[in-house]
Design a protein around this motif. Structure first.
Motif, PDB file in Angstrom:
ATOM      1  N   ARG A   2       6.237   5.240  37.962  1.00 45.61           N
ATOM      2  CA  ARG A   2       5.750   4.697  37.052  1.00 45.61           C
ATOM      3  C   ARG A   2       4.384   5.228  36.512  1.00 45.61           C
ATOM      4  O   ARG A   2       3.628   5.443  37.189  1.00 45.61           O
ATOM      5  N   GLU A   3       4.355   4.848  35.130  1.00 44.57           N
ATOM      6  CA  GLU A   3       2.942   5.586  34.435  1.00 44.57           C
ATOM      7  C   GLU A   3       1.722   5.143  35.043  1.00 44.57           C
ATOM      8  O   GLU A   3       0.713   5.774  35.322  1.00 44.57           O
ATOM      9  N   GLU A   4       1.567   3.747  35.428  1.00 43.57           N
ATOM     10  CA  GLU A   4       0.528   3.197  35.952  1.00 43.57           C
ATOM     11  C   GLU A   4       0.041   3.702  37.180  1.00 43.57           C
ATOM     12  O   GLU A   4      -0.929   3.902  37.507  1.00 43.57           O
ATOM     13  N   GLU A   5       1.169   3.922  38.000  1.00 42.38           N
ATOM     14  CA  GLU A   5       1.118   4.549  39.401  1.00 42.38           C
ATOM     15  C   GLU A   5       0.373   5.736  39.566  1.00 42.38           C
ATOM     16  O   GLU A   5      -0.280   6.510  40.035  1.00 42.38           O
ATOM     17  N   PHE A   6       0.861   6.677  38.374  1.00 38.89           N
ATOM     18  CA  PHE A   6       0.787   8.092  38.028  1.00 38.89           C
ATOM     19  C   PHE A   6      -0.500   8.281  37.414  1.00 38.89           C
ATOM     20  O   PHE A   6      -1.550   8.987  37.937  1.00 38.89           O
ATOM     21  N   ARG A   7      -0.847   7.173  36.762  1.00 34.74           N
ATOM     22  CA  ARG A   7      -2.460   7.145  36.331  1.00 34.74           C
ATOM     23  C   ARG A   7      -3.412   7.116  37.505  1.00 34.74           C
ATOM     24  O   ARG A   7      -4.453   7.730  37.239  1.00 34.74           O
ATOM     25  N   ARG A   8      -3.180   6.169  38.572  1.00 29.87           N
ATOM     26  CA  ARG A   8      -4.141   6.131  39.451  1.00 29.87           C
ATOM     27  C   ARG A   8      -4.083   7.341  40.388  1.00 29.87           C
ATOM     28  O   ARG A   8      -5.321   7.673  40.986  1.00 29.87           O
TER      29      ARG A   8
ATOM     30  N   TYR B  66     -15.589   7.752  38.238  1.00 33.62           N
ATOM     31  CA  TYR B  66     -15.707   7.010  39.402  1.00 33.62           C
ATOM     32  C   TYR B  66     -15.392   5.568  39.438  1.00 33.62           C
ATOM     33  O   TYR B  66     -14.671   5.067  40.349  1.00 33.62           O
ATOM     34  N   LEU B  67     -15.890   5.056  38.327  1.00 37.90           N
ATOM     35  CA  LEU B  67     -15.651   3.446  38.356  1.00 37.90           C
ATOM     36  C   LEU B  67     -14.051   3.133  38.040  1.00 37.90           C
ATOM     37  O   LEU B  67     -13.738   2.382  38.729  1.00 37.90           O
ATOM     38  N   THR B  68     -13.338   4.112  37.685  1.00 40.91           N
ATOM     39  CA  THR B  68     -12.050   3.712  37.474  1.00 40.91           C
ATOM     40  C   THR B  68     -11.237   3.861  38.841  1.00 40.91           C
ATOM     41  O   THR B  68     -10.339   3.094  38.941  1.00 40.91           O
ATOM     42  N   HIS B  69     -11.433   4.863  39.771  1.00 44.79           N
ATOM     43  CA  HIS B  69     -10.734   5.251  40.592  1.00 44.79           C
ATOM     44  C   HIS B  69     -11.524   4.499  41.932  1.00 44.79           C
ATOM     45  O   HIS B  69     -10.658   4.241  42.996  1.00 44.79           O
ATOM     46  N   ARG B  70     -12.797   4.328  42.029  1.00 46.89           N
ATOM     47  CA  ARG B  70     -13.522   3.759  43.256  1.00 46.89           C
ATOM     48  C   ARG B  70     -14.104   2.398  43.015  1.00 46.89           C
ATOM     49  O   ARG B  70     -14.323   1.734  44.031  1.00 46.89           O
ATOM     50  N   GLY B  71     -14.047   2.188  41.693  1.00 51.72           N
ATOM     51  CA  GLY B  71     -14.967   0.769  41.638  1.00 51.72           C
ATOM     52  C   GLY B  71     -16.328   0.929  41.692  1.00 51.72           C
ATOM     53  O   GLY B  71     -16.949   2.314  41.938  1.00 51.72           O
TER      54      GLY B  71
ATOM     55  N   GLY C  73      -7.397  10.120  34.752  1.00 51.34           N
ATOM     56  CA  GLY C  73      -6.700   8.940  35.130  1.00 51.34           C
ATOM     57  C   GLY C  73      -7.571   7.767  34.431  1.00 51.34           C
ATOM     58  O   GLY C  73      -7.408   6.317  34.798  1.00 51.34           O
ATOM     59  N   LEU C  74      -8.237   7.828  33.316  1.00 46.94           N
ATOM     60  CA  LEU C  74      -8.801   6.867  32.777  1.00 46.94           C
ATOM     61  C   LEU C  74      -7.964   5.864  32.070  1.00 46.94           C
ATOM     62  O   LEU C  74      -6.810   6.185  31.654  1.00 46.94           O
ATOM     63  N   PRO C  75      -8.072   4.556  32.248  1.00 46.97           N
ATOM     64  CA  PRO C  75      -7.091   3.789  31.719  1.00 46.97           C
ATOM     65  C   PRO C  75      -6.820   3.625  30.224  1.00 46.97           C
ATOM     66  O   PRO C  75      -7.894   3.972  29.667  1.00 46.97           O
ATOM     67  N   ASP C  76      -5.729   3.404  29.638  1.00 49.27           N
ATOM     68  CA  ASP C  76      -5.425   3.427  28.438  1.00 49.27           C
ATOM     69  C   ASP C  76      -6.508   2.522  27.412  1.00 49.27           C
ATOM     70  O   ASP C  76      -6.889   3.093  26.422  1.00 49.27           O
TER      71      ASP C  76
END
Lengths: 284, 320, 309
Positions: free
Chosen positions: B77-83, B114-119, C215-218
């Motif tokens: 799924r795209e959302e999972e791939f994005r992660r 960083y913030l996207t993947h690690r918070g 991977g930045l969100p849309d």
């Protein structure tokens, strides 16, 4: 067809005929032009003569678009109005294109202080936004059909200088122009053979779009009472006393408005379509 | 295996017809391994890279399988791939001049990753970014963080992108011609930097290049692609000492040598992917081609330990 | 000095010759009219002696360049002489009308920007789909719409049928809604087109692919990474549209009997009250030049690259 078109022209033509904007816009523009040309034959009544007893009649079988305060048939006036718009817009755009191409092309080609001065003047003219330049000219020359043509032509002129200058500057840098100059081709010949053809596409596209803007501007001037004067039928002028008839007779201004709107839309569609076909780099 | 690509086919529909950009590609990649993929432009190597990271345009049709970390990527799924992207798989593109957003600072870009993947906090993000800018040997990391892309040279921007691609310690890093757009002198520096960094991180690398010499400098194994297919794949040593496919041999002769000497370009050009040649796709340019090459497509076969070739002349010649 | 400061100063200096040019043209108006300027500037019932007095008082007997200097020094002080008929000074009539038009234009700009930008993004996110085509067609309709006709239609709907809003006049906020909506809808069409084109262009850029590759969100990619870039050309378009609104206000104000600058100019043209015409046109053109200069400067703040040039 007797004329044999070269393959690239044919391809462009085929692309143009497949373009929806060109098709729809083309049909509208063709209808408008035919209406203007054939007005005397298709208009049911004389657009300038009215019967006061029939004043302000709503649309009916006798007058499909109703009548104005002087009892004139609005349908006939809308049809004849096409002729007025056609004359004003084509003549003024034509003048502006010729003058703009000459001034802009020469300015770019000669360069130096002449180019500097021309650019400055164009900048100053473009500092009068939109209808204001036409309004300014109308204030000087006064109302009337010929004067509206002058005003609208002047309003279009700087736009074409700028476009022509831009594309001529581009062409000037191209190798074949330098080569032509190196082998001693005359300036006039270089201008006609290289600079002009290279600028044709943007000029054609822009002339179409400016025709739309010119129709609107001329109608605007007439709406204000500074343009074409009665009894000559003109769409903008037909709407000029609309406020009086807001409640009692909206048909007086609705029909000329629809005609104006659709005509402008037609030219805009055509211009957009031509832009897609002739300037493929602009396509998204 | 970290990554297993099996019978991957990628095609696009265009006005001219269907383009088979990648055709039946099978390969695998172990942990901490580097696979160099070599090919001319139009060989499908970049499409292969984009399909692994899931950035193909929506119009592309993908068949076959890509397994990564025990996930099937082709149906993810795209959302999972994005992660996964930017975290477990990262990519460095060819053109550093246009790859960074012109209106934001380097710091904002790295912080957002960083913030996207690690918070976590902005402070943690910036300190990790600073640390990695140091590792890629950017002079004055603090200043670079507050710089806009146009204030940095191409080489500096590519270092920034390399730092961004390694910062979150991914499992797989794809480098798509990372030096091709740079000056020759800068190319060498960046290649040296990549070689150094490889020994410091746990990641596996896919390194895409059109230059066999560069491939040999960074790869453990080398795969040669031609017209959407892998035509030869072997260890770096094997490719150089014992190239079997006539195309690989041609590429080797085309590598500029330090000692000077003639560079021989391969005659002809890369074929159309809409309507590729019949049989072996290389046969129109191949000095050894015969009738069979024009009719029958050679399969990729293992001719020695870990050495794969797709050529009738090799398997048919009885050299093995 | 920083690049930015240097750019700002250069941009301001560049506007000066343009403004001078505008003032020369407006000044020359009175001399381009057929007839004797002194006669034109005199009340219709003036005697020959009075006309001569006006000629001397206004310096119309002096050389042209001297007249221009007098005109300019007065204009810079905000003095444009007296209205030929009403007995008011031009300034007394000009500034309240200007303020009205400015309010109208700013409000219209607000409508135009909000509606236009949203429409543009909405279309660009799904190019060549039904919703994109709907937005594109709607913008084209807006661009082709005669602004005075649109005004009349809105009056017919909101004032005549629904009786919600006044059909004309001024004084309360309610009087501003229809005129500014009229201008704003046409503005929105232009802004929408510009935003769509620019957004599509930006979405195809490599840095957007990079942002997605990391991977930045849309949400972030579209509304921050892409939009910030896409709005850069829109800002320029917005400057031009503001000028269009100032000028288009002439028509809108006539439709709504709104006491703005445009209405003042048109009435003055009819009355041949030339000092007012000159002052009005000079003020609109100057505002346009100033706004475009301001937009260029704003441009430099949102687009770091331009400061280098």
């Amino acid at each position: 067809m007797l004329v044999e078109l070269d393959p690239s022209t044919k391809k462009t033509l085929r692309k143009a005929l497949r373009n929806r904007n060109i098709r729809v816009g083309g049909i509208i523009v063709a209808t408008f032009v035919l209406m203007g040309l054939l007005a005397p034959f298709i208009a049911p009544y004389d657009p300038t003569k009215g019967n006061l007893r029939d004043s302000l009649l709503p649309p009916c079988s006798k007058y499909p678009f109703g009548t104005d305060f002087a009892g004139r048939d609005i349908l006939s006036r809308v049809i004849w109005g096409a002729r007025t718009s056609l004359i004003v817009s084509t003549v003024s755009v034509f003048i502006a294109v010729i003058a703009g191409v000459l001034v802009g092309g020469l300015s770019a080609y000669v360069g130096g202080w002449i180019d500097e001065v021309v650019t400055r003047i164009v900048d100053v003219m473009l500092s009068f936004p939109d209808i204001l330049l036409a309004l300014f000219v109308a204030a000087i020359v006064g109302p009337g059909l010929e004067n509206v043509i002058v005003a609208v032509a002047l309003y279009n002129f700087p736009q074409f200088v700028r476009i022509m200058r831009g594309s001529a500057l581009q062409a000037k840098e191209m190798e074949f122009v330098e080569a032509a100059r190196a082998i001693g081709e005359s300036n006039a010949s270089i201008f006609a053979r290289y600079l002009l053809p290279n600028s044709l596409a943007p000029i054609v596209v822009h002339a179409t779009l400016r025709t739309a803007a010119s129709i609107l501007t001329a109608a605007g001037l007439s709406f204000l009472g500074l343009g074409v004067q009665p009894p000559i039928p003109e769409w903008g002028q037909m709407m000029s006393d609309a406020r009086t008839y807001l409640v009692t007779a909206p048909h007086v201004w609705i029909f000329p408005g629809i005609a104006l709107f659709i005509t402008v839309l037609g030219f805009n569609l055509l211009g957009d379509g031509l832009n897609d076909v002739l300037n493929p780099k602009m396509e998204v | 295996m970290l990554l297993e690509v099996h019978d991957l086919r990628v095609s696009y529909h265009t006005d001219e017809g269907t383009v088979k950009a990648v055709d039946s590609v099978t390969l695998s990649l172990g942990r901490r391994e580097t696979l160099a993929i070599v090919g001319e432009s139009g060989s499908g190597k970049s499409t292969l890279a984009l399909s692994i990271i899931g950035l193909l345009p929506k119009t592309a049709r993908v068949d076959g399988s890509i397994r990564f970390l025990n996930k099937e990527l082709t149906s993810l799924r795209e959302e999972e791939f994005r992660r996964l992207r930017g975290d477990r798989i990262t990519i460095v593109f060819q053109e550093p001049m246009t790859a960074l957003n012109p209106v934001f600072t380097i710091g904002k870009f790295m912080r957002d990753i960083y913030l996207t993947h690690r918070g976590g906090t902005e402070k943690d993000a910036l300190s990790l970014a600073r640390e990695w800018l140091g590792k890629v040997k950017v002079p004055g990391p603090e200043k670079v963080l507050s710089s806009y892309p146009h204030e940095l040279s191409g080489g500096m921007r590519q270092r920034v992108l390399i730092a961004s691609s390694l910062m979150l310690e991914p499992d797989l890093v794809i480098m798509d011609e990372p030096t091709s757009a740079l000056d020759v002198s800068v190319q060498a520096q960046i290649l040296r930097l990549i070689a150094e960094l490889k020994s410091q991180v746990e990641a596996s690398f896919i390194f895409i290049t059109h230059n066999l010499g560069v491939a040999a400098a960074v790869g453990d194994r080398v795969a040669v692609m031609y017209a959407g297919k892998i035509v030869e794949m072997a260890s770096k040593e094997e490719i150089f000492s014992n190239p079997m496919h006539p195309y690989t041999q041609g590429l080797l002769r085309a590598v500029p040598k330090v000692s000077g000497g003639e560079v021989e370009p391969i005659p002809g050009s890369v074929p159309s992917l809409v309507n590729p040649p019949s049989g072996c796709r290389f046969h129109p340019r191949c000095p050894l081609a015969d009738e069979r090459c024009a009719e029958e497509e050679p399969a990729l076969m293992e001719v020695g330990s870990g050495h794969w070739v797709a050529c009738h002349r090799v398997s048919g010649s009885g050299r093995w | 000095m920083s690049d930015l400061a240097r750019y700002v100063i250069r941009r301001i200096i560049l506007a000066i010759p343009t403004l001078l040019g505008v003032s020369v043209i407006v000044f020359l108006m009175i001399h381009m009219l057929p007839g004797d300027p002194a006669q034109l500037l005199a009340p219709p019932e003036a005697t020959i002696q009075e006309v001569e007095m006006i000629r001397r008082r206004l310096g119309l007997d002096k050389p042209l360049w001297e007249q221009y200097l007098i005109f300019m020094s007065n204009a810079l002080k905000g003095e444009f002489g007296k209205s030929l008929f009403t007995g008011h000074t031009v300034s007394e009539l000009l500034w309240p009308a200007y303020l009205n038009t400015l309010t109208l234009s700013v409000l219209a700009m607000g409508f135009g920007l909000v509606i236009g930008v949203l429409m543009g993004i909405y279309a660009a996110l799904r190019p060549n789909t039904v919703r994109d085509q709907a937005v594109t067609s709607l913008s084209l309709l807006g661009i082709s719409m005669p602004v005075f006709w649109l005004g009349l239609i809105l009056i017919e709907i909101f004032s005549v049928w629904l009786r919600l809003l006044p059909s004309g006049g001024s004084g309360t906020f309610k009087h501003l809604i229809l005129p500014s909506l009229t201008l704003g809808l046409v503005g929105a069409a232009y802004v929408g087109r510009a935003t769509r084109a620019s957004m599509l262009e930006v979405l195809s850029q490599e840095y957007i692919r990079t942002a997605r590759a990391y991977g930045l969100p849309d949400r972030l990619v579209i509304y921050v990474y892409a939009l910030r870039n896409a709005l850069i050309p829109v800002v320029t378009v917005a400057g031009l549209i503001f000028g269009y609104m100032m000028a288009g206000a002439v028509l809108t104000e006539t439709v709504f009997s709104f006491p703005g600058l445009g209405r003042l100019i048109v009435n003055a043209i009819f009355a041949r009250d030339y000092p007012i015409v000159q002052a009005g046109i000079l003020v609109v053109a100057t505002t346009f030049v100033v706004i475009n200069t301001a937009v260029d400067i704003l441009y430099a703040f949102i687009n770091p690259r331009i400061r280098l040039r």
